[in-house]
Design an enzyme around this catalytic site. Sequence first.
Site: not given
Length: 212
Positions: A118, A154
């Site tokens: 996260d 990403d």
Amino acid sequence: MRLRHKPWAADYIKEHEGLMVLEPFEQKGNWQTLFERAQPIGLEIGTGKGQFVANMAKQHPEMNFIGIEKAESIVVTAIQKVKEVEASNVHLVHENAEDLRDMFAENEVDTIFLNFSDPWPKTRHEKRRLTYKSFLEQYENVLKDGGKIVLKTDNRGLFEYSLTSFSQYGMKLEDVSLDLHALEDESNVMTEYEEKFSSKGQPIYRCIATFQ
């Protein structure tokens, strides 16, 4: 993304004691005893649906792997993935490991994998990022001398933040890739998120850092 509640998940986890480590804090300093052979330990924090840790265990029988996942409804899928590869060198943990030092002894882990964590993009949530300095202190404690962190994401913001955090902590950056799949690295084992994002042409960032 809201997780679909699986009311049978808790029982399913208990049914797979052996693959699952139901009392992980009691294993501190003794993780090697769970495996058939004493080998370097790779720890994935946030193992998700288990594709990465399962395939790593299959491809690297010379290592032992531990996958930690706090979401009960997700860890059941990880159990299924590990069962599919029939690897004996991997165990899963359903736990929110706020401090790894409660679960692992000093120098007990060889490699830590942080896959698509996260990003916690808001500044006020910086301390929750898994590459914040308080987490790096934990990693340094449980990793052996020369142990490494392998980060894949990403999220460009998290990646840049992590590079800075590693450097400010005094770590050595051994590998920095702004487009991992352009390297055609055959040793790279993809996660579910990685397959999804890369199929859309989104670059995957990777960094390997070691404590000096």
